[in-house]
Design an enzyme around this catalytic site. Structure first.
Site, PDB file in Angstrom:
ATOM      1  N   TYR A 288      21.676  -6.512  -3.457  1.00 41.79           N
ATOM      2  CA  TYR A 288      20.959  -5.626  -3.155  1.00 41.79           C
ATOM      3  C   TYR A 288      19.296  -5.668  -3.298  1.00 41.79           C
ATOM      4  CZ  TYR A 288      25.215  -3.562  -3.023  1.00 41.79           C
ATOM      5  OH  TYR A 288      26.668  -3.315  -2.902  1.00 41.79           O
TER       6      TYR A 288
ATOM      7  N   CYS B  96       0.842  -1.253  -0.065  1.00 45.65           N
ATOM      8  CA  CYS B  96       0.046   0.020  -0.081  1.00 45.65           C
ATOM      9  C   CYS B  96       0.811   1.219  -0.033  1.00 45.65           C
ATOM     10  CB  CYS B  96      -0.901  -0.037   1.222  1.00 45.65           C
ATOM     11  SG  CYS B  96      -1.992  -1.749   1.355  1.00 45.65           S
TER      12      CYS B  96
HETATM   13  C1  LIG Z   1      28.983  -1.409  -0.895  1.00 44.51           C
HETATM   14  C2  LIG Z   1      30.224  -1.459  -0.724  1.00 44.51           C
HETATM   15  C3  LIG Z   1      30.943  -2.145  -1.711  1.00 44.51           C
HETATM   16  C4  LIG Z   1      30.199  -3.055  -2.654  1.00 44.51           C
HETATM   17  O1  LIG Z   1      29.964  -2.182  -3.685  1.00 44.51           O
HETATM   18  P1  LIG Z   1      29.347  -2.668  -5.178  1.00 44.51           P
HETATM   19  O2  LIG Z   1      28.726  -1.767  -5.956  1.00 44.51           O
HETATM   20  O3  LIG Z   1      28.270  -3.909  -4.693  1.00 44.51           O
HETATM   21  O4  LIG Z   1      30.613  -3.523  -5.780  1.00 44.51           O
HETATM   22  C5  LIG Z   1      32.298  -2.155  -1.575  1.00 44.51           C
HETATM   23  N1  LIG Z   1      33.225  -1.672  -0.462  1.00 44.51           N
HETATM   24  C6  LIG Z   1      32.353  -0.794   0.317  1.00 44.51           C
HETATM   25  C7  LIG Z   1      33.144  -0.066   1.599  1.00 44.51           C
HETATM   26  C8  LIG Z   1      31.001  -0.891  -0.013  1.00 44.51           C
HETATM   27  O5  LIG Z   1      30.336   0.094   1.281  1.00 44.51           O
END
Ligand SMILES: *Cc1c(COP(=O)(O)O)cnc(C)c1O
Length: 421
Positions: free
Chosen positions: A375, A346
C-alpha cells in the site's frame, strides 16, 4: 530502530540484501522504492510452510503491491492471486498466475469485468451482493458458462484496526451479513450459471491480534454447518487476508504459523480447501522508500525535516495515521533532534511523523522510510505534478529498476487540449 529481514545496516550504511542504499541513490535519484526479492520469497514460503498440513491455495492480494516483477516472482513460487479489478486480473495473468488460481473480490464488479473474468474461467468469484449474483448468473448462463462462487459473509466482528481498514462490521459496505446469508445461498443455488462452492470472509487489514480472526472463523464454521444442512456442497473456505506486520519497534503481530494453526483449529474439521489472501504480510516489510532531505527548517515551535518524498508517494501516514519507522541511510552521529518529517506537497496532511527523535540530519542526507512494500507505491499519485517514484528490486548484490520514472513530458502529454479550443 528495528530493521527488517534483508534490510539492515552494514558498516553503518543501510543495505537491502547486499546492496548499499547510498550506492543505489548515486545511480537513481530519490525518491524511490526498493524491495528485497529474498524477503518477498521468504514471506511467501513461510505461508506455504505454515499451511503445509492443510489443503490450501495462497492467493496473494495483488492490490498490496501489483508490480509485475513481484507478481511474477510470486507466480513462479506457485502463488494464486486475489484481485479486485479487471486490471488486476490482467496483471496476474500476464505475470503467469494461472486463471484457476485467481479469486475475484470487490463490491463493484462491473458487467465488463465479470465478462472478462468469465472468459478466463477464473477459480472463484467472491460475491458481495444479491444484484452482483444476479448479474454473474445472467452473464454466465448467456454464454453457457458456470461461475464458481463463494459469498463474502460479514460476520460483524470488530477487527481492532484502523477504521479505514476494518471491513467486517455490519456498518461496512463489504459482504452480506452472516445472519442474512443463508437465504442468499438459497437464492444462489437456484440461479442458472452459478455453482456455489464456498464461503468467503475478510474482516480487515493490519490485524495485530488473532482474537478477531478466531471469532470470524468460528462464525464461519458454524455457518458452513448450516449450509451443509441446507443441502449446499461447501468445499472452499476463503479466510481472506489481513494478518498485520510490525511497523513500529514494539509491534508484535502474530506469526504465520499461529495464524495457520488457528485456521486449522477452527475450520479443519470441515474438510474444505482453505483459500488465504495475504497482501501486506507478504510484501509490507520487504520494501523501503528512500528519500533525501531537502531542507531542515527551524520553525517557531518545531523543527521540520523536509524530504523529497511526499504524501503522493506514500499516503499511509496521512490516510490511516500510519506509523512508519524513519531512519538515516548512513549512521554517522549519536546526536539526536526532534523533527516533524514532512514532504513537499502543498497540504498540511503531507506529514510522515511529528516530533520524531532522529539522528541529526542535514540537507542532502538520505533517509529510509521502512515497511513501505504494501500500500505504498500502488496508492501513489502524481498530485502536484510530481512523478511516480520508481521501484527497484534487489537480489543479493544485484539490483534492477522494476518500474522506471516517467518523464515530465510523458505526464504532461497525457492531457489533451480539445481541438475546438
Ligand atoms: C485487501 C484485501 C486483502 C489483503 O489484505 P492484507 O491486509 O493486505 O493482507 C485480502 N482480501 C480482500 C478481499 C481484500 O480486500
Amino acid at each position: 530502530m528495528k530493521t527488517q529481514a534483508h534490510i539492515s545496516y552494514q558498516d553503518n550504511t543501510m543495505h537491502v540484501e547486499k546492496v548499499s542504499v547510498a550506492a543505489m541513490a548515486k545511480d537513481i535519484p530519490t525518491p524511490f522504492y526498493c524491495y528485497s526479492y529474498t524477503a518477498i520469497k521468504e514471506n511467501y514460503l513461510a505461508y506455504q510452510q505454515a499451511f503445509a498440513e492443510q489443503d490450501t491455495l495462497i492467493c496473494y492480494a495483488v492490490k498490496a503491491n501489483s508490480n509485475q516483477a513481484i507478481l511474477s516472482l510470486l507466480a513462479s513460487l506457485g502463488a494464486g492471486a486475489d484481485v479486485v479489478s479487471e486490471g488486476e486480473i490482467r496483471r496476474a495473468l500476464q505475470a503467469g498466475v494461472p486463471a484457476n488460481k485467481i479469486v475475484f473480490s470487490g463490491v463493484a464488479k462491473t458487467r465488463k469485468e465479470i465478462a472478462y473474468a468469465l472468459s478466463h474461467n477464473i477459480f472463484q468469484f467472491n460475491v458481495e451482493s444479491e444484484p452482483e449474483l444476479q448479474l454473474i448468473s445472467e452473464l454466465a448462463s448467456a454464454q453457457n458458462l458456470t461461475a464458481c462462487i463463494s459469498i463474502r459473509v460479514n460476520p460483524n466482528v470488530c477487527a481492532n484496526t484502523h477504521a479505514k481498514i476494518t471491513t467486517g462490521k455490519s456498518e461496512n459496505k463489504f459482504g452480506i451479513p452472516i445472519t442474512k446469508a443463508r437465504s442468499v445461498y438459497h437464492f444462489a443455488a437456484s440461479l442458472p450459471g452459478i455453482k456455489v462452492q464456498g464461503v468467503d470472509v475478510h474482516i480487515g487489514s493490519q490485524l495485530t491480534d488473532l482474537a478477531p480472526f478466531e471469532q470470524a472463523f468460528n462464525k464461519v464454521a458454524e455457518f458452513v454447518d448450516t449450509l451443509e444442512e441446507d443441502g449446499h456442497d461447501i468445499s472452499i473456505i476463503d479466510i481472506g487476508g489481513g494478518l498485520g506486520i510490525d511497523y513500529a519497534e514494539d509491534d508484535t503481530p502474530p506469526n504465520k504459523d499461529a495464524y495457520a494453526k488457528l485456521a486449522k483449529k477452527c475450520l479443519g474439521h470441515l474438510n474444505c480447501k482453505i483459500v488465504v489472501e495475504p497482501g501486506r504480510s507478504i510484501v509490507g516489510n520487504t520494501g523501503i522508500l528512500v528519500s533525501s532531505v531537502v531542507y531542515v527548517k527551524k520553525g517557531e515551535e518545531r523543527q521540520f525535516l523536509i524530504i523529497d518524498a511526499g504524501m503522493n508517494d506514500l499516503i499511509r501516514p496521512s490516510m490511516y495515521d500510519a506509523y512508519h519507522q524513519i531512519t538515516p541511510v548512513i549512521r554517522n552521529t549519536n546526536e539526536t533532534a526532534l523533527y516533524d518529517v514532512v514532504g513537499p506537497v502543498c497540504e498540511t496532511g503531507d506529514t510522515f511523523s511529528k516530533n520524531r527523535e532522529l539522528p541529526v540530519l542535514q540537507s542532502d542526507d538520505l533517509v529510509a522510510i521502512l515497511s513501505c512494500g504494501a500500500y505504498g507505491s500502488v496508492m501513489s499519485s502524481t498530485y502536484n505534478t510530481r512523478l511516480f517514484a520508481p521501484e527497484i528490486m534487489v537480489k543479493d548484490e544485484q539490483y534492477s529498476v522494476i518500474r522506471s520514472r516517467q518523464s515530465y513530458q510523458d505526464v504532461i502529454e497525457q492531457d489533451v487540449i480539445p481541438p475546438w479550443w
